[in-house]
Motif scaffolding. Structure first.
Motif, PDB file in Angstrom:
ATOM      1  N   GLN A  51       1.134  -1.700   0.266  1.00  0.00           N
ATOM      2  CA  GLN A  51       0.083  -0.461   0.219  1.00  0.00           C
ATOM      3  C   GLN A  51       1.026   1.150  -0.006  1.00  0.00           C
ATOM      4  O   GLN A  51       0.547   2.127  -0.115  1.00  0.00           O
ATOM      5  CB  GLN A  51      -0.604  -0.421   1.652  1.00  0.00           C
ATOM      6  CG  GLN A  51      -2.403  -1.577   1.545  1.00  0.00           C
ATOM      7  CD  GLN A  51      -2.801  -1.279   2.551  1.00  0.00           C
ATOM      8  OE1 GLN A  51      -2.468  -1.373   3.158  1.00  0.00           O
ATOM      9  NE2 GLN A  51      -4.055  -0.176   1.871  1.00  0.00           N
ATOM     10  N   CYS A  88     -10.914  -0.460   3.822  1.00  0.00           N
ATOM     11  CA  CYS A  88      -9.177  -0.057   3.031  1.00  0.00           C
ATOM     12  C   CYS A  88      -8.747   0.773   3.049  1.00  0.00           C
ATOM     13  O   CYS A  88      -9.168   1.893   2.219  1.00  0.00           O
ATOM     14  CB  CYS A  88      -9.051  -0.986   1.796  1.00  0.00           C
ATOM     15  SG  CYS A  88      -7.616  -1.188   1.918  1.00  0.00           S
ATOM     16  N   LEU A  89      -7.654   1.569   3.158  1.00  0.00           N
ATOM     17  CA  LEU A  89      -6.943   2.932   3.323  1.00  0.00           C
ATOM     18  C   LEU A  89      -6.712   2.872   1.136  1.00  0.00           C
ATOM     19  O   LEU A  89      -6.731   4.320   1.131  1.00  0.00           O
ATOM     20  CB  LEU A  89      -5.874   2.926   4.115  1.00  0.00           C
ATOM     21  CG  LEU A  89      -5.376   3.251   5.060  1.00  0.00           C
ATOM     22  CD1 LEU A  89      -4.081   2.885   5.961  1.00  0.00           C
ATOM     23  CD2 LEU A  89      -6.498   4.571   5.475  1.00  0.00           C
ATOM     24  N   HIS A 130      -7.312  -9.190   6.165  1.00  0.00           N
ATOM     25  CA  HIS A 130      -6.948  -8.498   5.543  1.00  0.00           C
ATOM     26  C   HIS A 130      -5.626  -8.220   5.110  1.00  0.00           C
ATOM     27  O   HIS A 130      -5.805  -7.961   3.763  1.00  0.00           O
ATOM     28  CB  HIS A 130      -7.607  -7.376   6.369  1.00  0.00           C
ATOM     29  CG  HIS A 130      -7.921  -6.329   5.336  1.00  0.00           C
ATOM     30  ND1 HIS A 130      -9.250  -5.563   5.027  1.00  0.00           N
ATOM     31  CD2 HIS A 130      -7.116  -4.937   4.653  1.00  0.00           C
ATOM     32  CE1 HIS A 130      -9.030  -4.293   3.857  1.00  0.00           C
ATOM     33  NE2 HIS A 130      -7.711  -4.364   3.834  1.00  0.00           N
ATOM     34  N   GLU A 131      -5.074  -7.584   5.978  1.00  0.00           N
ATOM     35  CA  GLU A 131      -3.553  -7.440   5.594  1.00  0.00           C
ATOM     36  C   GLU A 131      -2.696  -8.285   5.109  1.00  0.00           C
ATOM     37  O   GLU A 131      -2.086  -8.280   4.094  1.00  0.00           O
ATOM     38  CB  GLU A 131      -2.615  -6.569   6.810  1.00  0.00           C
ATOM     39  CG  GLU A 131      -3.165  -5.478   7.604  1.00  0.00           C
ATOM     40  CD  GLU A 131      -4.317  -4.102   6.915  1.00  0.00           C
ATOM     41  OE1 GLU A 131      -3.458  -4.227   5.861  1.00  0.00           O
ATOM     42  OE2 GLU A 131      -4.805  -4.093   7.146  1.00  0.00           O
ATOM     43  N   HIS A 134      -3.723  -8.780   1.121  1.00  0.00           N
ATOM     44  CA  HIS A 134      -2.152  -7.329   0.097  1.00  0.00           C
ATOM     45  C   HIS A 134      -1.104  -7.820  -0.143  1.00  0.00           C
ATOM     46  O   HIS A 134      -1.198  -7.215  -1.099  1.00  0.00           O
ATOM     47  CB  HIS A 134      -2.761  -6.627   1.442  1.00  0.00           C
ATOM     48  CG  HIS A 134      -3.209  -5.156   1.318  1.00  0.00           C
ATOM     49  ND1 HIS A 134      -4.024  -4.485   0.606  1.00  0.00           N
ATOM     50  CD2 HIS A 134      -3.756  -5.131   1.944  1.00  0.00           C
ATOM     51  CE1 HIS A 134      -4.726  -3.543   0.120  1.00  0.00           C
ATOM     52  NE2 HIS A 134      -5.189  -3.631   2.053  1.00  0.00           N
TER      53      HIS A 134
END
Ligand code: ZN
Length: 147
Positions: A51, A88-89, A130-131, A134
């Motif tokens: 990210q 999510c960012l 979630h992470e 990514h």
């Protein structure tokens, strides 16, 4: 420390697979500090290295108020399921209701480069799933929306 730019949906780097961290060196620790700062500045509860444009298997999660960096995190087992809303960012103004395991066992390295293993449940487990997604180029928009 420095703030890093958050990559947004549509950026190819978010779709790539991140590489294993071979050594927890100064560069990795600096990246972790920058990721913490960037996450806090953006009111996030988790962030993954892709990210901020770095394809390394590093994530930051929040265990309550504790900020937890995980290097090379692997979900080695999971059980149960829970449905909840995630944002999510990197995916602005959109949330997705996703099914995740309610309990997971995670193996990773900590900032000292030591192997750690622990159990995470409920919201904490969700954050880690979630992470870790990514790190494999998976975003919430790829997950099946649940009722
Ligand atoms: Zn995210």
């Amino acid at each position: 420390m420095a703030l890093r730019e958050i990559r947004i949906l549509g950026d190819d780097i978010l779709r790539k697979k991140s590489r294993i961290v071979k050594e927890v060196d100064e560069k990795v620790l600096e990246l972790i500090e920058d990721m913490k700062e960037t996450m806090i500045e953006n009111d996030g509860v988790g962030i993954a290295a892709p990210q901020v444009g770095i394809l390394k298997r590093i994530v930051i999660v929040m265990n309550g108020k504790e900020i937890v960096p995980l290097i090379n995190p692997v979900i080695v087992s999971q059980e149960g399921e829970e449905v909840d809303v995630e944002g999510c960012l990197s995916v602005k103004k959109q949330t997705v209701t996703i099914k995740r395991p309610s309990k997971i066992v995670v193996e990773a390295l900590n900032e000292k480069g030591e192997k750690i293993s622990f159990t995470a449940e409920h919201y904490y487990a969700r954050e880690i799933c979630h992470e870790v997604d990514h790190l494999d180029g998976i975003l919430i928009v790829d997950r099946e929306e649940c009722e």
